[in-house]
Each structure stands twice: as structure tokens, then as C-alpha cells.
Motif scaffolding. Sequence first.
Motif, PDB file in Angstrom:
ATOM      1  N   LEU A  80       0.842  -1.204   0.000  1.00 21.18           N
ATOM      2  CA  LEU A  80       0.000   0.000   0.000  1.00 21.18           C
ATOM      3  C   LEU A  80       0.879   1.257   0.000  1.00 21.18           C
TER       4      LEU A  80
ATOM      5  N   ARG B 151       0.084   3.544  -3.117  1.00 19.24           N
ATOM      6  CA  ARG B 151      -0.663   4.757  -2.803  1.00 19.24           C
ATOM      7  C   ARG B 151       0.209   6.000  -2.639  1.00 19.24           C
ATOM      8  N   GLY B 152       1.448   5.912  -3.098  1.00 17.02           N
ATOM      9  CA  GLY B 152       2.289   7.115  -3.152  1.00 17.02           C
ATOM     10  C   GLY B 152       2.914   7.549  -1.838  1.00 17.02           C
TER      11      GLY B 152
ATOM     12  N   ALA C 142       1.300  11.095  -8.183  1.00 20.36           N
ATOM     13  CA  ALA C 142      -0.015  10.505  -8.448  1.00 20.36           C
ATOM     14  C   ALA C 142      -0.059   9.718  -9.757  1.00 20.36           C
TER      15      ALA C 142
ATOM     16  N   MET D 227       0.347   6.077  -9.177  1.00 25.34           N
ATOM     17  CA  MET D 227      -0.476   5.468  -8.129  1.00 25.34           C
ATOM     18  C   MET D 227      -1.522   4.524  -8.704  1.00 25.34           C
ATOM     19  N   PHE D 228      -1.855   3.528  -7.896  1.00 18.45           N
ATOM     20  CA  PHE D 228      -2.929   2.621  -8.312  1.00 18.45           C
ATOM     21  C   PHE D 228      -3.606   2.027  -7.078  1.00 18.45           C
ATOM     22  N   SER D 229      -4.784   1.486  -7.322  1.00 15.27           N
ATOM     23  CA  SER D 229      -5.549   0.783  -6.311  1.00 15.27           C
ATOM     24  C   SER D 229      -5.211  -0.704  -6.455  1.00 15.27           C
ATOM     25  N   LEU D 230      -5.370  -1.486  -5.384  1.00 12.27           N
ATOM     26  CA  LEU D 230      -4.940  -2.889  -5.465  1.00 12.27           C
ATOM     27  C   LEU D 230      -5.882  -3.793  -6.259  1.00 12.27           C
TER      28      LEU D 230
ATOM     29  N   LYS E 202      -5.018  -6.158  -9.298  1.00 13.72           N
ATOM     30  CA  LYS E 202      -3.568  -6.316  -9.452  1.00 13.72           C
ATOM     31  C   LYS E 202      -3.208  -7.769  -9.129  1.00 13.72           C
TER      32      LYS E 202
END
Lengths: 318, 318
Positions: free
Chosen positions: A108, A112-113, A131, A134-137, A140
Amino acid sequence: MTKPIIAVYAITKEWQLEEIKETAKVYDVKVKDELNSDDIKNIEIVYGWGSELSENTADLNQLKWIQKDTAGLDAIPESLRNDKDVLLSNMSGVHAVPITENIFGYILGVARGIIPAMTSQLESKWDKSIASNMFSLKDKKILVYGTGAIGQEIARTAKFFEMATYGVNSNGRSIQTFDHTYTMESSQEILSDMDFVINALPLTDESELFFDKEIFANMKDTAYFLNIGRGESVKDDHLIEVLEAGTLAGAYLDVTSPEPLPESSKLWQTQNLVITPHISGNVEHFRDMIYPIFKENLDSYLSNGTLAKNEYNKKKGY
Amino acid sequence: MTKPIIAVYAITKEWQLEEIKETAKVYDVKVKDELNSDDIKNIEIVYGWGSELSENTADLNQLKWIQKDTAGLDAIPESLRNDKDVLLSNMSGVHAVPITENIFGYILGVARGIIPAMTSQLESKWDKSIASNMFSLKDKKILVYGTGAIGQEIARTAKFFEMATYGVNSNGRSIQTFDHTYTMESSQEILSDMDFVINALPLTDESELFFDKEIFANMKDTAYFLNIGRGESVKDDHLIEVLEAGTLAGAYLDVTSPEPLPESSKLWQTQNLVITPHISGNVEHFRDMIYPIFKENLDSYLSNGTLAKNEYNKKKGY
């Protein structure tokens, strides 16, 4: 007549020691500071482990059972690990949740940076460009080498975050929390599709230096590598090379070789690499968590000479 | 005759713009670069928002609906937000999962020693003492100010990690994912028991500068404060004071006041503070996530003048 000895190297609370003595009345229960060199030949049970035991294995001729206080058993000399007459058990499982929390703290943190932002913060810099990576899980792909207690807990947590879970074990057998499973060899074919690759393998001939330039070259340059298994499974020079070249997005090592990692190691200042000092298995109330496992095995050992749980499989090597 | 205008400030894909035009044939659909100053008086619907609209509110006399492209609405002038004749809707919910991932990236980062280790890594230092402050999330207590979509997702994730969840909302009403709920006022009584305190409140009169020295003084010195609401809710000087004094274990700010945070701000170099540049709501495929909400509301608005979802409650202020 000399009583057989239970040698206690694991950290224990006073009441736990009392309970061991009460349970095993025909034994002398001695913590490590109470043991002298003459005692070694009378040791039947070891709870935990000490380097002085490794140095005097020839004298351990009464030894029948080692209950290690960690998941890994590599502190115990190979001759003893392979000795058919010595029962071996570990603390596999106790560390599954805390280690998984470290894994997701890093995952995370990069996704999430947060970890990149900590670098720009050193320069007092409000860097919105973070940003763009950045990515959401969700969706993935995570590949875990090792589908034991730790691997399964990693996969269970990955499923909570709606990731796709891939596991690797000796024969590619199915494991509930993994969407797909592979052997060490067949796993190479899917490496290029993975976002996170995690080593949760014990140290064996097969896993030693397994993560080398061929593995890293197969991974995407947006992928991350995490090692919570053993430092000896990774070719450090190869890892440094791909991280400095930017052909791997980042890595997290909780284990290194050697440990402690010397100040002179190039790993410390390698870009996009986070190192924690072999602490991921750490739990706040460790003594409370491991003692019940030893106690259950002790009861079982005293009543019928077998272990109730966490027995080490000598053939498989874990 | 002049057509009413749909002004599109939100980032949109080409096919999305085409679909809007197809759906709303009696309207002129104009993206921000196509709008000139004469157009403002003909705008009926705004998707997104622009500062030039804030500067010309008197001309917006045909305005009937603003669909904001974020969860927060504070970019819109108060006069419009309170205007009974203007419908208002936001993107509440879209950011709940990514923001929660940031929250847990930080929480796991501090709980599992990763964030402290990044500091010792700068000095090439294998610092095992980090482990003495490590803990697992199980049974830790998390208090979330704000029990809307974001607060509920934080609580759902906290429950996965077996934490105890406490929520705060205007009247203390029960919310499914929270074990206990409180009002702003009654929450003060439990502050001293919390391990993590999170601000997920929108900016209102009540939340402005709410997190000040009184709140921080009530918190344990092993507790952490996180702000993903609005920077204006925190008294920066007071936060800096408790962090430097060590009477608060750490803090994470994804939002500040002002933004961008100037290089001269003392916050940047405050110890045990992590700052990300207002990116926690960031999602990889943002346009794909927000457009369906606008489209559903557009269909509803065109057919019966009401909104299908995410309508702003003018009385409550969120």
C-alpha cells in the motif's frame, strides 16, 4: 539418578516456566542461564535454540525433540534437522498475520504514493506527479512463492483488497486462498504478468539464490519484489542492478544475507529499495502466542511421544 | 434561440462527451476550453467546476445543477451551495476505497516498523530497536470522524484487520461497520483510549479547526492522527507542537491548508509526520469511475428533474 533435561532457550514468562515444571515432573527444567556444559548430554527436549547447542551436537545424544521458537529452522545444524530420531517442530503460523501486515504496509505504501512522497518530503516538496504512478490494489496480480501459513495469509489479505492471487509450491498443488498455483519451474511463465512477487520460501537448496537476474528480467518494470523469506534466496547484486536501472519499480527486504546487514552494504542506498531489520514477524505479545503451541506439543509428547502440531516435514524441508 | 449549456470541466473521454451530446440533444455541450464569457449566463448544468465560475456567480442565473467531480464541494461558493434552486451532487464513494488504502498504507507503515526503518535506512543502520514499538492491528482501536462512504470503508477494512471501530457523526446514530458511534462532543470522552484517530469530515463550521491542542492533549502519546478530510480542520501549530514534544506518536496528512503546502511550511520537517500531496483519492481509471455517476444523474435529471444518486444534503452540509 540424573533426570532428563528440558532446556528452555525461548523467552518465557515465570508462570509458563512453572507450568512446564508442573507438567513435566520427571524432567529437570532449566533456562539457558542455568545450563552448564555437563547438562548438554542430558538434554531430551529443547524449547527454542542456542548457538552453544549447535557447537556441541555430538554431546546431544539424549536429544529427542526440538520445539523451535520461530518459523525458520535454519539455525539448527543440518545433521540434527535430518536426524530421524529427533522430533522437530516450529512456530509456523504465529508470524503469518504480522508478516502479512508488513507485506501490505509496503504494497500500500508504494501503490498509494506514501513511500515516494516520503522522499519528496525530505526536500519540502509538494510533488503531485507522484499521483501518475499510483494505483488501487483491485485486480492487481500478486505471486507468492510459498503457500504455507504465511503465503496463505498473504493471499487471504490480497483477496480482501480484490487482488488476483497466484501461488508457488513444490508440486503446484491447489491451495484454497490462491486463484492459481504453479511449481517453481512453471511459475517462470507467468512472472511477466505479475505486479507483486513475494518470496515467502524457507531456505532450501531449491530456494537458495533463486531470485536472480533471470527472474528479475522476466518481471515488468512496474513490478515490485518483496522478500520476507530468507536473505540467502536473493542475488543482491542482481537486485541492485535492476533497481538502479529502473527495470524493477521497487523492492522490500525484511531479510538480508548476512544479518545484521553491514553498514558498507550497497543495498542501503539503492534507489526504490526499503529495508527493515528482520522484524516483520515481530508480535507484541510473542511469549503469549508461542507458549500455547509448545505446551500442546509437550502434553502430547509426554503422553504418547508424538507432537500435536507444527511438526517439521524432514522430507520436504519445511 | 440559444440552447441551454452543459459545461464540462471534469476530465472526460471522447466517447463520454459524445454520449453526453447524444443523451442531451437540446443542450449545447461545451468543454471548458470551448466556453466563452457570454456562455456563462446560459449554463444550466455543470459537470466538474472551474474557478471562473466562482468568479462570476451573478451571471449563473440559468444554473440548475452542479455535478461535482470530487467528494468535497468546498470549491463551490457558499452562496451556490446554499441556493435552494440549484441541485448539487458529488462523487462521494468513488474515493472511498483508494483513500482507505492510503489510510492503511500509513497505519501498517507505522505499526509494522516500515516508516521508522526508512529513517534509519538513510543512515545505513540496521536498527532492531524499531521492533520494540511494533504492533499488530488486532484489537487496536480506531476512531473515525465521519461515517459516510469513506468512513465506512475505513471501518470495513479495520474490521478485516480485527480492529475495534469507533465512529463519529452529527447525532451519534449507529452505522453498520462501526462497533460504537458518538457525536462530536461525546467523542472527546473516548479519545484517550484510541490508537488511531482519523479525520474524514467534510469542511463545515463544526469541523473547521476542530483538531487542536485540546483534542491532541486527550490522545495517548502512543496514538496516531490521520487527516484525509480537509486541511482547514487542523490547527497546524498545535499538531507540530505535540509531534515535536513526542506526546503524539505520529501523524499523516494527505490534506493541508493551504495547498500546495509552501516549501517554507514547518510541517515538512516536523518529526514523525508524513505528508502526501492530496493524492489519496487518486484512482488509476478516474474518468471511468466518475462518468457513470454523472450519466445516471443526467438521465434522471432529463427525465424528471431529480438526481438518482449522490445528492448533496444542504441542511447537513455534506
